[in-house]
Scaffold this motif. Structure first.
Motif, PDB file in Angstrom:
ATOM      1  N   SER A 124       0.811  -1.225   0.000  1.00 17.87           N
ATOM      2  CA  SER A 124       0.000   0.000   0.000  1.00 17.87           C
ATOM      3  C   SER A 124       0.840   1.269   0.000  1.00 17.87           C
ATOM      4  O   SER A 124       0.290   2.367  -0.073  1.00 17.87           O
ATOM      5  CB  SER A 124      -0.938   0.005   1.215  1.00 17.87           C
ATOM      6  N   ARG A 125       2.148   1.132   0.060  1.00 20.18           N
ATOM      7  CA  ARG A 125       3.046   2.292  -0.005  1.00 20.18           C
ATOM      8  C   ARG A 125       3.660   2.333  -1.411  1.00 20.18           C
ATOM      9  O   ARG A 125       4.628   1.620  -1.681  1.00 20.18           O
ATOM     10  CB  ARG A 125       4.125   2.212   1.076  1.00 20.18           C
ATOM     11  N   PRO A 126       3.144   3.173  -2.299  1.00 23.84           N
ATOM     12  CA  PRO A 126       3.538   3.111  -3.711  1.00 23.84           C
ATOM     13  C   PRO A 126       4.950   3.597  -4.010  1.00 23.84           C
ATOM     14  O   PRO A 126       5.569   3.147  -4.981  1.00 23.84           O
ATOM     15  CB  PRO A 126       2.504   3.999  -4.400  1.00 23.84           C
ATOM     16  N   THR A 127       5.473   4.524  -3.212  1.00 27.51           N
ATOM     17  CA  THR A 127       6.804   5.080  -3.499  1.00 27.51           C
ATOM     18  C   THR A 127       7.872   4.185  -2.888  1.00 27.51           C
ATOM     19  O   THR A 127       7.824   3.871  -1.696  1.00 27.51           O
ATOM     20  CB  THR A 127       6.935   6.509  -2.936  1.00 27.51           C
TER      21      THR A 127
ATOM     22  N   GLY B  94       4.204  12.290   1.785  1.00 27.43           N
ATOM     23  CA  GLY B  94       5.184  11.550   1.006  1.00 27.43           C
ATOM     24  C   GLY B  94       5.846  10.440   1.798  1.00 27.43           C
ATOM     25  O   GLY B  94       5.996   9.304   1.307  1.00 27.43           O
ATOM     26  N   MET B  95       6.246  10.722   3.031  1.00 32.59           N
ATOM     27  CA  MET B  95       6.902   9.703   3.850  1.00 32.59           C
ATOM     28  C   MET B  95       5.930   8.603   4.259  1.00 32.59           C
ATOM     29  O   MET B  95       6.298   7.428   4.329  1.00 32.59           O
ATOM     30  CB  MET B  95       7.528  10.353   5.091  1.00 32.59           C
ATOM     31  N   HIS B  96       4.693   8.979   4.548  1.00 33.42           N
ATOM     32  CA  HIS B  96       3.700   7.986   4.961  1.00 33.42           C
ATOM     33  C   HIS B  96       3.359   7.017   3.826  1.00 33.42           C
ATOM     34  O   HIS B  96       2.840   5.921   4.090  1.00 33.42           O
ATOM     35  CB  HIS B  96       2.425   8.679   5.435  1.00 33.42           C
ATOM     36  N   SER B  97       3.630   7.414   2.600  1.00 31.36           N
ATOM     37  CA  SER B  97       3.300   6.559   1.451  1.00 31.36           C
ATOM     38  C   SER B  97       4.552   5.960   0.796  1.00 31.36           C
ATOM     39  O   SER B  97       4.492   5.483  -0.324  1.00 31.36           O
ATOM     40  CB  SER B  97       2.504   7.356   0.407  1.00 31.36           C
ATOM     41  N   SER B  98       5.674   5.961   1.528  1.00 32.55           N
ATOM     42  CA  SER B  98       6.932   5.445   0.982  1.00 32.55           C
ATOM     43  C   SER B  98       7.445   4.267   1.797  1.00 32.55           C
ATOM     44  O   SER B  98       7.269   4.213   3.017  1.00 32.55           O
ATOM     45  CB  SER B  98       7.998   6.543   0.944  1.00 32.55           C
ATOM     46  N   LYS B  99       8.103   3.343   1.121  1.00 36.16           N
ATOM     47  CA  LYS B  99       8.684   2.181   1.797  1.00 36.16           C
ATOM     48  C   LYS B  99      10.002   2.540   2.481  1.00 36.16           C
ATOM     49  O   LYS B  99      10.255   2.147   3.616  1.00 36.16           O
ATOM     50  CB  LYS B  99       8.929   1.054   0.789  1.00 36.16           C
ATOM     51  N   PHE B 100      10.865   3.283   1.780  1.00 33.74           N
ATOM     52  CA  PHE B 100      12.176   3.650   2.300  1.00 33.74           C
ATOM     53  C   PHE B 100      12.353   5.162   2.197  1.00 33.74           C
ATOM     54  O   PHE B 100      11.900   5.783   1.224  1.00 33.74           O
ATOM     55  CB  PHE B 100      13.283   2.961   1.503  1.00 33.74           C
TER      56      PHE B 100
ATOM     57  N   LYS C 221       9.499  -8.086   0.587  1.00 36.69           N
ATOM     58  CA  LYS C 221       8.355  -7.743   1.432  1.00 36.69           C
ATOM     59  C   LYS C 221       8.530  -8.208   2.878  1.00 36.69           C
ATOM     60  O   LYS C 221       8.271  -7.445   3.815  1.00 36.69           O
ATOM     61  CB  LYS C 221       7.084  -8.348   0.835  1.00 36.69           C
ATOM     62  N   ASP C 222       8.961  -9.444   3.084  1.00 34.10           N
ATOM     63  CA  ASP C 222       9.076  -9.979   4.443  1.00 34.10           C
ATOM     64  C   ASP C 222      10.100  -9.200   5.266  1.00 34.10           C
ATOM     65  O   ASP C 222       9.860  -8.874   6.438  1.00 34.10           O
ATOM     66  CB  ASP C 222       9.458 -11.455   4.399  1.00 34.10           C
ATOM     67  N   GLU C 223      11.255  -8.915   4.658  1.00 41.06           N
ATOM     68  CA  GLU C 223      12.293  -8.176   5.379  1.00 41.06           C
ATOM     69  C   GLU C 223      11.839  -6.748   5.678  1.00 41.06           C
ATOM     70  O   GLU C 223      12.057  -6.214   6.770  1.00 41.06           O
ATOM     71  CB  GLU C 223      13.586  -8.167   4.561  1.00 41.06           C
ATOM     72  N   TRP C 224      11.207  -6.101   4.704  1.00 36.84           N
ATOM     73  CA  TRP C 224      10.712  -4.745   4.933  1.00 36.84           C
ATOM     74  C   TRP C 224       9.661  -4.742   6.034  1.00 36.84           C
ATOM     75  O   TRP C 224       9.666  -3.861   6.906  1.00 36.84           O
ATOM     76  CB  TRP C 224      10.103  -4.173   3.649  1.00 36.84           C
ATOM     77  N   THR C 225       8.768  -5.703   6.031  1.00 41.15           N
ATOM     78  CA  THR C 225       7.704  -5.764   7.040  1.00 41.15           C
ATOM     79  C   THR C 225       8.284  -5.933   8.434  1.00 41.15           C
ATOM     80  O   THR C 225       7.802  -5.335   9.406  1.00 41.15           O
ATOM     81  CB  THR C 225       6.738  -6.922   6.728  1.00 41.15           C
ATOM     82  N   ARG C 226       9.344  -6.739   8.562  1.00 36.93           N
ATOM     83  CA  ARG C 226       9.996  -6.899   9.869  1.00 36.93           C
ATOM     84  C   ARG C 226      10.569  -5.578  10.354  1.00 36.93           C
ATOM     85  O   ARG C 226      10.398  -5.204  11.524  1.00 36.93           O
ATOM     86  CB  ARG C 226      11.114  -7.947   9.764  1.00 36.93           C
TER      87      ARG C 226
END
Length: 509
Positions: free
Chosen positions: A310-313, A361-367, A435-440
């Motif tokens: 759900s975070r497109p950026t 912007g930050m709320h919709s970004s992965k990194f 995905k798994d590593e980012w979610t952790r």
């Protein structure tokens, strides 16, 4: 033959005599030391508060927990560190209020499994021009401090907030004296400086620099410089400074350009800083001083139910691109990343709703990129933590808050500058994190975000309490330095317990 036998006998007798004499002298030596120690040890010669207490042995965690949880970032370090109480059978899991037990100043919250020894802080009653007067507060009733029960003075907004730690720590000490204000208790103000662990100097140096560092046409020097000179004169004339050479004093200089004059005069004290970028190592260093977080400017991500999809950026940066010193990498990365798909790398500021846009912007970004600027640190790291956007830190000389008890590799990615500017290195690294590593890491961010939250009244485990606990972990080292400083104070080498002249390190600029 008889002579040889006689000579041998005399040798044996001589060795026996020497052994007996040695044994007798050794016994006398041991007895003399025993009686001397009995006669010289007196109350106050040894700080009994530093010795192990049998009741503490049952509450200090041995650090062997295999799982990663909140307690893992706060291991027991010495007698002042947070500790893990042993579960009592039959307690039924009932929540109990914070208590003060017969250990003296050790408080425990059984419901959140935390114990800590209270840091005793003596705070100078500086005139209001050094603190709340800089916020346009006017003294009333002869007190230099505001009545927090009536009204809490506001701190200026915008980018001023990021360096506002002087305000939050001072407010917390004042609140510790007011019954009925619900607050955590890592530190408490004491009125007798001889009872204190540290001496707190309440100068709002960051707002002083931001507001008053420019020299007006009718002035020979800025108001900020005048305040620093007055502060140095006041502090160094106090008996508390003289008896320790300032080694137990706390000086707040979170803005990198604050205390430019005073830091050279008060360098023996403990500084609370954002980083060491504009300090010589003999003025400030990680062994002596404390690194504190910025106050994040963007909005916290409350009730965050987002996920990887759900975070497109993919990667986000918005801020000043052209910086000096260690910030050259920003410019190189801008040209390397600006055309990459799902990467946001743009110039931005707080002007024209910039904070709101950065929050979105930050709320919709992965990194989120945290690249060194004019100094190794920036507020962007703490904005990313508040956004639950996994920080990618590119700053080789950065020092981080509470890193002695907090493993940032659990929720941040560190990249050397030399690697980051290599062609395609950074974007390939980020894309390789699945995905798994980012979610952790995202989950870890939500677990630690409170450690970087400033608020009044302060709450357990927030930034104010974490800073006090970081100071408390320095107290044994401070006491060692102060006691070594006092070695010759009784024999004329010092005057009133202070060196007649403490040489100031030469300025490295």
């Amino acid at each position: 033959m008889a002579e040889k036998h006689s000579s041998s006998s005399l040798g044996v007798v001589s060795r026996k005599s020497m052994f007996c004499l040695f044994s007798f002298v050794s016994a006398l030596f041991i007895l003399s030391w025993f009686f001397m120690l009995r006669s010289t040890v007196s109350a106050g010669f040894i700080d009994l508060s530093l010795l192990p207490h049998p009741k503490l042995n049952s509450v200090i965690d041995n650090g062997n927990s295999a799982s990663w949880n909140r307690n893992d970032v706060e291991p027991s370090i010495g007698s002042r560190a947070r500790a893990i109480p042993v579960d009592n059978e039959g307690d039924g899991g009932e929540e109990k209020p914070q208590e003060k037990d017969d250990l003296g100043d050790v408080k425990c919250n059984s419901f959140d499994n935390n114990c800590y020894q209270v840091l005793k802080v003596f705070m100078y009653d500086l005139p209001s021009e050094f603190h709340f007067g800089l916020l346009d507060w006017k003294p009333q009733g002869g007190s230099v401090w505001p009545d927090l029960r009536a009204k809490v003075p506001a701190y200026p907004g915008g980018l001023n907030l990021q360096h506002s730690i002087e305000y939050w720590l001072t407010m917390d000490l004042l609140a510790s004296e007011i019954p009925g204000i619900p607050r955590a208790g890592s530190a408490v103000r004491v009125q007798n400086s001889s009872e204190a662990d540290v001496i707190f100097v309440p100068f709002f140096s960051s707002i002083s620099y931001n507001r008053y560092s420019k020299v007006n046409p009718h002035q020979k020097k800025s108001k900020n410089k005048s305040l620093e000179e007055k502060l140095v004169k006041f502090v160094t004339s106090q008996k508390e400074w003289k008896r320790s050479g300032g080694r137990d004093h706390i000086i707040l200089a979170h803005h990198p350009n604050s205390m430019l004059y005073a830091r050279m005069k008060l360098w023996t004290a403990m500084f609370i800083l954002a980083d060491f970028g504009r300090y010589s190592p003999n003025i400030a260093n990680v062994g002596k001083d404390v690194i504190a977080p910025y106050k994040h400017v963007i909005k916290s991500y409350a009730n965050d139910s987002s996920n990887f999809d759900s975070r497109p950026t993919l990667l986000y940066f918005q801020g000043a691109i052209y910086r000096k010193d260690g910030g050259f990498a920003r410019q190189e990365l801008f040209y390397a990343l600006k055309d990459e798909k799902d990467v946001h790398f743009q110039f931005g500021s707080v002007q024209k709703d910039g904070v709101s846009k950065a929050s979105q912007g930050m709320h919709s970004s992965k990194f989120c990129l945290n690249i060194a600027g004019d100094t190794p640190s920036s507020n962007r790291l703490f904005d990313a933590i508040a956004s639950h956007c996994v920080p990618v830190i590119i700053s080789d000389d950065i020092e981080l808050p509470y890193e002695d008890v907090l493993d940032y590799s659990q929720f941040c990615i560190f990249v050397r500058t030399s690697d980051a500017v290599r062609e395609k290195f950074l974007i390939n690294l980020v894309r390789s994190i699945k995905k798994d590593e980012w979610t952790r890491m995202w989950q870890r961010l939500k677990e630690v975000e409170n450690f970087f939250e400033f608020q009044y009244p302060s709450k357990e485990g927030d930034a104010v309490q974490m800073i006090w606990q970081a100071v408390a972990r320095k107290v044994p080292a401070i006491r060692l330095k102060v006691n070594k400083f006092r070695r010759f104070s009784r024999f004329g080498t010092h005057e009133d317990g202070v060196l007649r002249k403490i040489p100031s390190p030469s300025n490295f600029w």
